[in-house]
Write a protein that holds these residues in place. Structure first.
Motif, PDB file in Angstrom:
ATOM      1  N   GLU A 175       0.819  -1.212   0.000  1.00 33.86           N
ATOM      2  CA  GLU A 175       0.000   0.000   0.000  1.00 33.86           C
ATOM      3  C   GLU A 175       0.847   1.253   0.000  1.00 33.86           C
ATOM      4  O   GLU A 175       0.348   2.344  -0.273  1.00 33.86           O
ATOM      5  N   ASN A 176       2.126   1.131   0.335  1.00 36.59           N
ATOM      6  CA  ASN A 176       3.011   2.277   0.269  1.00 36.59           C
ATOM      7  C   ASN A 176       3.930   2.208  -0.941  1.00 36.59           C
ATOM      8  O   ASN A 176       4.925   2.914  -1.001  1.00 36.59           O
ATOM      9  N   GLU A 177       3.631   1.363  -1.869  1.00 34.69           N
ATOM     10  CA  GLU A 177       4.537   1.079  -2.972  1.00 34.69           C
ATOM     11  C   GLU A 177       3.752   1.355  -4.257  1.00 34.69           C
ATOM     12  O   GLU A 177       2.533   1.224  -4.257  1.00 34.69           O
ATOM     13  N   SER A 178       4.454   1.735  -5.324  1.00 38.44           N
ATOM     14  CA  SER A 178       3.726   1.946  -6.569  1.00 38.44           C
ATOM     15  C   SER A 178       3.201   0.609  -7.071  1.00 38.44           C
ATOM     16  O   SER A 178       3.581  -0.452  -6.578  1.00 38.44           O
ATOM     17  N   TYR A 179       2.299   0.667  -8.051  1.00 34.16           N
ATOM     18  CA  TYR A 179       1.735  -0.580  -8.563  1.00 34.16           C
ATOM     19  C   TYR A 179       2.829  -1.496  -9.082  1.00 34.16           C
ATOM     20  O   TYR A 179       2.825  -2.696  -8.834  1.00 34.16           O
ATOM     21  N   SER A 230       5.092  -3.257  -6.388  1.00 31.86           N
ATOM     22  CA  SER A 230       4.611  -4.434  -5.669  1.00 31.86           C
ATOM     23  C   SER A 230       4.891  -5.723  -6.420  1.00 31.86           C
ATOM     24  O   SER A 230       4.822  -6.796  -5.838  1.00 31.86           O
ATOM     25  N   SER A 253      -8.294   1.144  -5.834  1.00 34.54           N
ATOM     26  CA  SER A 253      -7.503   2.291  -6.255  1.00 34.54           C
ATOM     27  C   SER A 253      -8.233   3.561  -5.847  1.00 34.54           C
ATOM     28  O   SER A 253      -9.454   3.641  -5.950  1.00 34.54           O
ATOM     29  N   SER A 290      -0.882   6.814  -7.240  1.00 36.70           N
ATOM     30  CA  SER A 290       0.027   5.849  -7.842  1.00 36.70           C
ATOM     31  C   SER A 290       0.214   4.623  -6.949  1.00 36.70           C
ATOM     32  O   SER A 290       0.838   3.657  -7.348  1.00 36.70           O
ATOM     33  N   ASN A 291      -0.308   4.658  -5.745  1.00 38.98           N
ATOM     34  CA  ASN A 291      -0.244   3.474  -4.878  1.00 38.98           C
ATOM     35  C   ASN A 291      -1.648   2.899  -4.756  1.00 38.98           C
ATOM     36  O   ASN A 291      -2.615   3.638  -4.749  1.00 38.98           O
TER      37      ASN A 291
END
Lengths: 205, 398, 210, 385, 213
Positions: D69-73, D76, D335, D339-340
């Motif tokens: 959830e703290n990372e870009s798509y 992950s 979403s 961006s995360n």
């Protein structure tokens, strides 16, 4: 049926036992330090920074754009930008990294930094023998440890490196042509200016 | 062959016996018997400890080859110094005793285990005239000493105060006691035939030949069945795969010696292998003619070499089985002991009697084989207890 | 079967239930059905057993945290300023309570259709976090509901064994909530970023250097 | 299905109160040779018979969902590799599928073929290793496991020359795959696939008719059809109980509808069925592989419209699931337009399959517990995430 | 003993050795690992002991399931806070001499998961680690390489003097504090006897926002 399956199994292991003396399929060990598996083009382990030419500081392709630092999923890259500029791989003046650290004790070898790098500056190395007894000094790699020549890159990823070289050469040619055009234009302008001044001078006289 | 050749062969065969005599003969008479015993003990301890070392390497390399790899090959030539390194390490490793453990019993258990295992070798004839003591109740002595192992195992499991070790010890006791019965019963057929409990005379009986064929007990229906049953029981007695439940790694970690480290653990290891050698050697003595050569024309090879060749062969079979088979479950193991092994060994006694009283000839063979095979099939069916263990066929959905 | 027909089926068979279709604007088009907690077990049992649906397979149970937002709106109010009534613009801040949501993805193994998505919300994030457990209907929800209890703090009434599942028993927070503050262990951060950088810097000052 | 409105809950027989003094509480794990990672079972034993068994999780809870959830798509994607670390490529696929649903991305045909090839290779090596571990748990001193890993290495070689890494491939991208197949890869893969039937034959020779194996597995840990469905069990464990549910057939994600393959179903639902269903599934995977390697078309491997960086799908949510080797692996994404992902949830098949563990084990021996656990096929990376 | 004399003797067929050499030789060639895997790296550890890489060649395939009998603890995978006390306890239960290989990014520093709330940032916070292998996961060859590094390290250890290994120092601890579960974190969150982190030069310049996108 009692015992038949056990005998079948015993026959199978016996076949493998004797097979190991005759067939390569049944003795698959690669005796590591002496023998090694063939190199694989796509293999990856940790990132390194590519530089062109002899001098690793002059030739470094990285322009410290921070994209890899931003995109790195485990955030193991740390960059500090320089204050001055130097020409990059294609000849444009760019910033360069004053500090470029990768904490390989965190790196997950995902090669996202390579994917997002628009300058072909960071690539994946294949070396894996990095075991050390000092975590703090041994696994935080700075710019110097990360810098590897382009020749090394060509050696470990020949196909990819060739494509990168071609693209860079094209880019360089473009920049050079542009620069030449600009220089020509400049020269022409200077010439024209000179001519006009001389004319002016002449008229003044 | 000339007489001198016979003499030379005989001398080589008896080289250890004569050299022992020579060494002892200079001593005063009252020390002679004790010093010759000490010499024999030292020899046995050294030889079998060496065999233990060789077996561990062979096992690791053999398993490796079965599994498409080399196995240890770096330490010394072809990895044969591996057990030496392991020994040095085990000797110098810290000896941990859990705080809650019963210190004395914890210490005694491995010692007792190894001692019991070594004691059993006293009656095993490893060559012609090569036996430490020729007890006239040798077989009985062997089994009596062998049951000391159970005590040692339970001491280890109980004194460690660990749940897994207790489980392992309980498993071991149940297994060893259950399999001791068929082990002893399987050997009784030989005692019946030989009419003696002395291991030396049992071997002597088998060391004669008809033509080139030896008179080993394994070459009779009851002998063969007895040998097979004895070997199965011996596998279970020495906790070898597929009966290695007491130390079942995947279930109860390391079983009864889970809390042992360093040299005590090495002693357990040693004791276990020595137990395996001892029961195998007993099987050789009882059924495979001891030190006797398999053919009359091979008697020129020294008798102790034959003994060790047979022993190594049996060890290799143990390794081979270990590399192949999964482990049985406790209840299956027990029902196998009581529902299959025990009736079969009893039946075998009867068959041996039948064999004894029937006239020699093909009829005797057929009757005895029929008497053994038919109940074996019936018993193995009943073992499945109505559950149909079978290779199944599967349906497929599109 | 569309979600609308499912809704009307449920309404016909579970009297008194309140349903709401939550539409999903993304291209996936997976719209969901918000059900009221009071009738959740009845609705779930109906969905599982009713012939046309037979949603016998509760695949996925998800907890979602929707923290309260601060909504600031500008309001014009009349006020006495210096004795004169004036229209003054004032920013009024309201704090919404926020809620925890549990999402169930249902499939049918028998009829091979799905997913039908159910949602339930708690009333807030602090005390009124009780929801009925659907584990009595679908056993597969057991561990997943325990996980939501552990990580989000939703209390499932009727769950047979509601304990922490992933964190240890003495743990205090619900770490998947969005306002969870991580324990501070940034003693060694050679490549810090953003908030980690901030905290790494703090550590340096705490540790008495610079 | 049971008529009651209750979920199926097989309540252990309550033993007599006077038995309790005889009980022995044993904690198996978290460090135990055959708990397949850091998994603990609190077992109550009566002699060696299991009276109670409570699984304890969380020893490998490494906060995958929170990190994502703290990372870009894209960021992950490499983390999904580490969920079920035997099957990184199917994890990649499930996640890519969820994002593609969320953003409405189409995948070119060649990429679909590559995905199927890699997924089936993954399934093959996973099942092979599982069977190896299962026999290891039965005490087979490693030989079957060694053979399984011998074949696995062939597949890992293929993965490495395609994706660059042996285990953590990080290969699939939203709308396709990262790189095209290198030259000669198809031939290499064909050769490997052609060598696998022999390995399977050997494997069956070694074990399938082994009496000890049959005695250890047949009738052990019987999972009934109704209970399996209600407990949400999926994958080979479910099909061994005779339920015909395979997401590849039910959802027809990717291009699985183009391939003719069959789903092996067990009848008894015991450990032996779970073992054999996997063996048979491996043969079916080989069929798919042969077809896919024959038919793979040329073309682009990634949808050119998708961006690598700055990927921001519109607000909304999507759930996608695939038939991973362990079972039904789903990803649920919400979403909020940034961006995360706002919420990132993995539906772990291993965790849900463990629901039935206690019921399967009660009444059996300690030795059966490890075998039953082995046959359920869990990977702690996925159970705890 | 003088090196020249020793090589001279070896030529004559006499192998001279010191107690130290024998001790180190035995220790280094009989490294029995603890049968203990945590996460992804454990699979590569298993792969290293399988046919292709075959750790058995170095005599290191005897995976002992009981810590009492193991010499080497390969911490292979993410150590979570929930697992950390058990790892320390296992280490404490091992008999001296004992070694630790920290395999993979997670075991060294928490690796890619170091941002997680339940992930321990490196097992060396609680127990001394001898060899670190970076990589995620390290290849099986890398583990073998680390094993050889460890062997070389053991080979160099003197029996006496200030450089002697930890287990030969009478006052050095062989057991370490087992952390306890607190309300939010482990207590203590690191063992300062074992772990002293150096200060890293964190630039105070705000370079973070420059050049993004």
């Amino acid at each position: 049926m009692f015992g038949e399956g056990i005998l079948k199994g015993l026959a199978e292991t016996a076949r493998n036992f004797f097979g190991s003396y005759v067939s390569k399929d049944r003795l698959t060990t690669v005796q590591f330090p002496e023998q090694r598996l063939p190199q694989i083009e796509a293999a990856r382990n940790f990132p390194f920074l590519v530089y062109d030419g002899e001098d690793w500081q002059q030739g470094m392709r990285c322009v410290s754009c921070f994209i890899c630092e931003k995109e790195c999923p485990p955030k193991c890259i740390f960059i500090e930008k320089s204050t001055d500029k130097k020409p990059d791989a294609v000849g444009k003046p760019q910033f360069y990294p004053k500090v470029f650290n990768i904490d390989v004790s965190v790196c997950m070898s995902c090669q996202i930094c390579v994917e997002v790098c628009p300058f072909d500056a960071i690539k994946m190395d294949v070396a894996f023998e990095h075991s050390t007894n000092n975590r703090f000094a041994g696994l935080l790699w700075d710019k110097k440890e990360l810098a590897k020549p382009n020749e090394y890159y060509r050696q470990i990823h020949p196909i990819e490196a060739a494509a990168v070289d071609a693209a860079l050469a094209e880019e360089r040619a473009k920049v050079a042509a542009k620069a030449k055009a600009a220089a020509d234009a400049k020269a022409a302008a200077i010439a024209a200016a000179a001519a006009s001044t001389s004319v002016e001078v002449a008229t003044e006289k | 062959m000339t007489l001198s050749m016979f003499q030379a062969i005989d001398q080589i065969d008896q080289i250890f016996v004569t050299s022992q005599h020579r060494l002892v003969s200079d001593l005063p008479a009252e020390f002679q018997s004790i010093s010759s015993a000490i010499l024999s003990v030292i020899a046995i301890v050294l030889v079998f400890a060496l065999l233990f070392a060789i077996t561990t390497v062979l096992e690791r390399k053999g398993l490796g080859r079965m599994q498409n790899r080399y196995g240890p090959n770096r330490v010394g030539p072809c990895g044969f110094f591996q057990p030496l390194a392991d020994g040095v390490k085990s000797l110098t490793k810290e000896d941990l005793v859990p705080r809650t453990a019963d210190q004395l019993v914890h210490f005694l258990a491995p010692v007792l285990l190894v001692m019991a295992a070594f004691l059993a070798y006293a009656v095993l004839p490893v060559g012609r005239n090569m036996v430490l003591v020729n007890l006239n109740a040798g077989v009985l002595y062997f089994f009596a000493v062998g049951s000391l192992v159970e005590l040692a195992v339970f001491m280890a499991g109980w004194s460690s105060r660990n749940k897994y070790s207790l489980l392992g010890a309980m498993r071991a006791i149940a297994q060893m006691i259950s399999y001791e019965v068929p082990l002893v019963l399987a050997s009784i057929v030989v005692i019946m035939a030989a009419g003696s409990l002395s291991t030396v005379s049992i071997v002597d009986m088998q060391a004669s030949y008809t033509g080139i064929w030896p008179h080993w007990f394994v070459f009779t229906p009851w002998g063969f069945a007895g040998f097979a049953l004895f070997m199965i029981a011996a596998t279970a007695e020495s906790n070898r795969s597929p009966f290695d439940l007491p130390e079942g790694e995947s279930e109860i970690i390391a079983g009864y010696y889970i809390e042992y480290s360093g040299f005590k653990f090495a002693l357990f290891f040693l004791g276990e292998y020595l137990g395996m050698f001892a029961t195998s050697a007993m099987a050789i003595t009882l059924f495979l003619g001891g030190w006797a050569a398999p053919f009359s024309f091979l008697t020129w090879i020294p008798s102790y070499l034959w003994f060790f060749a047979k022993l190594v062969l049996l060890i290799l079979i143990f390794i081979w089985i270990r590399g192949t088979l999964p482990r049985l479950r406790m209840d299956q193991l027990m029902s196998f002991a009581w529902q299959f092994m025990l009736p079969m060994t009893l039946l075998n006694l009867f068959v041996a009697g039948v064999w004894h009283f029937m006239p020699a000839g093909i009829v005797r063979w057929l009757v005895c084989i029929a008497l053994l095979v038919a109940p074996a099939i019936l018993l193995s069916r009943s073992l499945k207890q109505g559950k149909k263990f079978a290779v199944r066929h599967y349906r497929f959905a599109e | 079967m569309t979600l609308e027909t499912i809704e009307s089926e449920i309404e016909a068979n579970v009297p008194g239930c309140v349903l709401e279709i939550v539409s999903n604007p993304s291209p996936s088009g997976q719209h969901s059905l918000r059900i009221d907690p009071a009738h959740a077990v009845a609705i779930a049992t109906f969905l599982r057993d009713a012939e046309p649906l037979r949603l016998d397979y509760c695949s996925n149970v998800t907890g979602v945290d929707w923290p309260g937002k601060e909504i600031s709106e500008k309001v014009k109010i009349k006020k006495l300023v210096d004795g004169v009534e004036q229209e003054v613009e004032e920013v009024r801040k309201t704090q919404t309570l926020g809620h925890l949501e549990v999402v169930y993805h249902l499939y049918s193994m028998e009829k091979k259709h799905g997913p039908v998505i159910l949602r339930m919300s708690t009333e807030d994030r602090a005390d009124r976090v009780h929801l009925p457990s659907l584990t009595p209907v679908w056993r597969s929800a057991e561990f997943q509901e325990r996980e939501i209890f552990d990580l989000y703090g939703v209390i499932f009434d009727g769950h047979p064994d509601l304990r922490r599942i992933l964190m240890w028993d003495g743990f205090q927070d619900h770490p998947m909530r969005r306002d969870y503050v991580e324990p501070d262990d940034f003693e060694y951060e050679p490549t810090p970023h953003d908030e980690v950088l901030e905290r790494a810097r703090q550590h340096r000052t705490i540790m008495g250097v610079q | 299905m049971s008529t009651a409105t209750e979920a199926i809950r097989i309540i252990p027989k309550s033993p007599g109160a006077n038995d309790e003094g005889q009980w022995l509480e044993v904690s198996m794990g978290p460090q135990h040779p055959s708990t397949h990672g850091v998994f603990r079972m609190d077992v109550v034993l009566d002699g060696e018979r299991i009276v109670k068994l409570k699984p304890v999780f969380g020893y490998l809870h490494r906060n995958h969902e929170k990190i994502a959830e703290n990372e870009s798509y894209l960021g992950s994607m490499p983390y999904t590799d580490r969920l079920d670390y035997f099957c990184s490529l199917t994890n990649n696929w499930a996640y890519a599928l969820a994002v593609e649903k969320l953003a409405g991305i189409q995948v070119p045909e060649r990429a679909e073929y590559i995905r199927i090839i890699t997924a089936e290779l993954t399934r093959f090596q996973n099942h092979a290793c599982l069977i190896g571990f299962l026999t290891q748990d039965m005490g087979a001193s490693g030989t079957p496991l060694m053979y399984a890993f011998r074949e696995r290495e062939k597949i890992l070689d293929l993965f490495e020359s395609l994706t660059g890494a042996r285990m953590m491939c990080n290969y699939m991208r939203f709308g396709g795959c990262r790189v095209d197949l290198p030259a000669g890869w198809i031939e290499q893969a064909r050769a490997a696939v052609a060598s696998f039937p022999r390995f399977l034959d050997e494997f069956e020779q070694l074990l399938a008719s082994n009496e000890i194996l049959m005695a250890r597995t047949q009738g052990v840990g019987v999972l009934s059809k109704e209970f399996a469905v209600n407990a949400g069990v999926s994958g080979p464990v479910l099909r061994a109980s005779g339920v015909n549910y395979d997401v590849r057939k039910a959802d027809k994600y990717g291009i699985y509808d183009r391939f003719a393959f069959k789903i092996p179903l067990g009848e008894h639902g015991d450990t032996y069925d779970r073992y054999m269903v996997r063996l048979l599934e491996m043969r079916e995977s080989l069929k798919i592989l042969e077809l896919a390697l024959r038919d793979i078309p040329a073309g682009p491997i990634v949808d050119p419209k998708t961006k690598i960086r700055g990927f921001r799908p519109k607000p909304g949510e999507a759930y996608a699931h695939i038939e991973a080797p362990k079972g039904d692996l789903g990803f649920y994404l919400i979403s909020d337009g940034s961006s995360n992902p706002y919420r990132y949830r993995v539906r772990p098949p291993s965790l849900v399959n463990l629901t039935v563990l206690e019921e399967l084990c009660i009444g059996h021996n300690v030795a059966d517990v490890v075998v039953i656990l082995g046959s359920i096929d869990i990977v702690m990376g996925e159970v705890d995430r | 003993m003088d090196e020249n004399l020793k090589s001279e003797l070896r030529k004559q067929g006499i192998v001279a050795t010191t107690l130290q050499e024998l001790y180190n030789w035995g220790r280094k060639n009989s490294l029995w690992p603890l049968n203990f895997g945590l996460a992804c790296c454990a699979i590569e550890m298993i792969a290293a002991s399988m046919a292709r890489y075959d750790m058995a060649r170095f005599g290191a395939e005897v995976f002992r399931p009981s810590p009492r009998q193991a010499d080497l603890m390969i911490v292979a995978g993410t150590v979570t806070k929930k697992m950390a006390p058990q790892v320390v306890r296992l280490y404490n239960q091992m008999a001296e001499p004992k070694y630790v290989i920290s395999m993979g990014a997670c075991a060294i520093s928490g690796g890619p998961f170091k941002q997680g709330y339940n992930v321990l940032k490196g097992i060396d916070r609680y127990i001394p680690v001898d060899v670190y292998i970076p990589g995620c996961p390290p290849r099986p060859e890398a583990l073998i390489d680390a094993l050889m590094t460890l062997q070389k390290m053991i080979d160099r250890q003197p029996l006496t003097g200030p450089d002697r290994p930890r287990h030969l120092q009478a006052d050095a601890p062989s057991e370490f504090i087992v952390p306890e579960f607190g309300a939010h974190d482990l207590d203590p969150s690191q063992n300062p006897e074992v772990w002293q982190a150096p200060l890293v030069n964190i630039s105070l310049a705000g370079t973070d926002d420059a050049g993004n996108d």
